[in-house]
Design an enzyme around this catalytic site. Sequence first.
Site, PDB file in Angstrom:
ATOM      1  N   GLY A   1       0.499  -1.080  -0.247  1.00  0.00           N
ATOM      2  CA  GLY A   1      -0.291  -0.246  -0.149  1.00  0.00           C
ATOM      3  C   GLY A   1       1.388   0.943   0.101  1.00  0.00           C
ATOM      4  O   GLY A   1       2.625   0.715   0.471  1.00  0.00           O
TER       5      GLY A   1
ATOM      6  N   GLN B   1       3.443   9.593   1.781  1.00  0.00           N
ATOM      7  CA  GLN B   1       4.431   9.391   1.782  1.00  0.00           C
ATOM      8  C   GLN B   1       5.142   9.667   0.528  1.00  0.00           C
ATOM      9  O   GLN B   1       5.905   9.771   0.598  1.00  0.00           O
ATOM     10  CB  GLN B   1       4.148   7.631   1.347  1.00  0.00           C
TER      11      GLN B   1
ATOM     12  N   CYS C   1       5.415   0.033   7.289  1.00  0.00           N
ATOM     13  CA  CYS C   1       5.571   0.850   6.277  1.00  0.00           C
ATOM     14  C   CYS C   1       6.844   1.204   5.762  1.00  0.00           C
ATOM     15  O   CYS C   1       8.292   1.764   5.885  1.00  0.00           O
ATOM     16  CB  CYS C   1       5.216   2.121   7.499  1.00  0.00           C
ATOM     17  N   LEU C   2       6.150   1.553   4.546  1.00  0.00           N
ATOM     18  CA  LEU C   2       7.607   1.830   4.008  1.00  0.00           C
ATOM     19  C   LEU C   2       8.000   3.590   4.172  1.00  0.00           C
ATOM     20  O   LEU C   2       9.135   3.683   4.072  1.00  0.00           O
ATOM     21  CB  LEU C   2       6.905   2.069   2.420  1.00  0.00           C
TER      22      LEU C   2
ATOM     23  N   HIS D   1      -4.355   1.608   7.144  1.00  0.00           N
ATOM     24  CA  HIS D   1      -3.208   1.995   7.198  1.00  0.00           C
ATOM     25  C   HIS D   1      -2.873   2.954   6.130  1.00  0.00           C
ATOM     26  O   HIS D   1      -2.421   3.849   6.834  1.00  0.00           O
ATOM     27  CB  HIS D   1      -2.530   0.648   6.885  1.00  0.00           C
ATOM     28  N   GLU D   2      -3.685   2.753   4.792  1.00  0.00           N
ATOM     29  CA  GLU D   2      -3.353   3.528   3.851  1.00  0.00           C
ATOM     30  C   GLU D   2      -3.988   4.481   4.520  1.00  0.00           C
ATOM     31  O   GLU D   2      -3.866   5.981   4.684  1.00  0.00           O
ATOM     32  CB  GLU D   2      -3.573   3.113   3.167  1.00  0.00           C
TER      33      GLU D   2
ATOM     34  N   HIS E   1      -2.641   7.819   7.013  1.00  0.00           N
ATOM     35  CA  HIS E   1      -1.477   8.083   6.271  1.00  0.00           C
ATOM     36  C   HIS E   1      -1.944   9.763   5.886  1.00  0.00           C
ATOM     37  O   HIS E   1      -1.526  10.711   5.741  1.00  0.00           O
ATOM     38  CB  HIS E   1      -0.743   7.730   4.853  1.00  0.00           C
TER      39      HIS E   1
END
Length: 161
Positions: free
Chosen positions: A43, A48, A87-88, A129-130, A133
């Site tokens: 994701g 991000q 997480c990226l 999660h996204e 963000h």
Amino acid sequence: MHILTLGHDVLREKAEEVSQIDGKTVHLVKEMIQTMHEGRGIGLAATQVGILERIFVVHLAEDIPRVFINPVLKGVSPETSLYEEGCLSIPGIYADVKRPEMISIDALDERGKPFHLDADGLLARVIQHELDHLNGVLFIDHLSELKRKRIIRTWEQKFKA
Ligand code: NI
């Protein structure tokens, strides 16, 4: 595209609604999906990559890439589950996060078409999660203060040494 990591203020900002979905949006979504694949993530939110628009993409194994624009969470189940998240934007850090097991969400796809989705399991988790963000929230915010501080300390030792 460059993925911002923990410590960048942009990750803490609230993204704005997308007012017009056009060729630029299609291009942005395509780049986001590519960036997510390159990072081997499942994701990625526009936040991000430094773009404060309410857009995220999700791509689970054995599923199609999914695009969510102006997503609105319509409901969550009372049942919760615990699952290890990463997480990226916080590479190398993983922790168990408790979240509702099922969700329902409304959003627009990259063509501006509205859709509704009921999801559970990993898909429900990644979507939550996204969505976080887009509101400036990171998965470590769901942990106890002690755990979060420990993670941030580990992170700083790893990358700011
Ligand atoms: Ni993330």
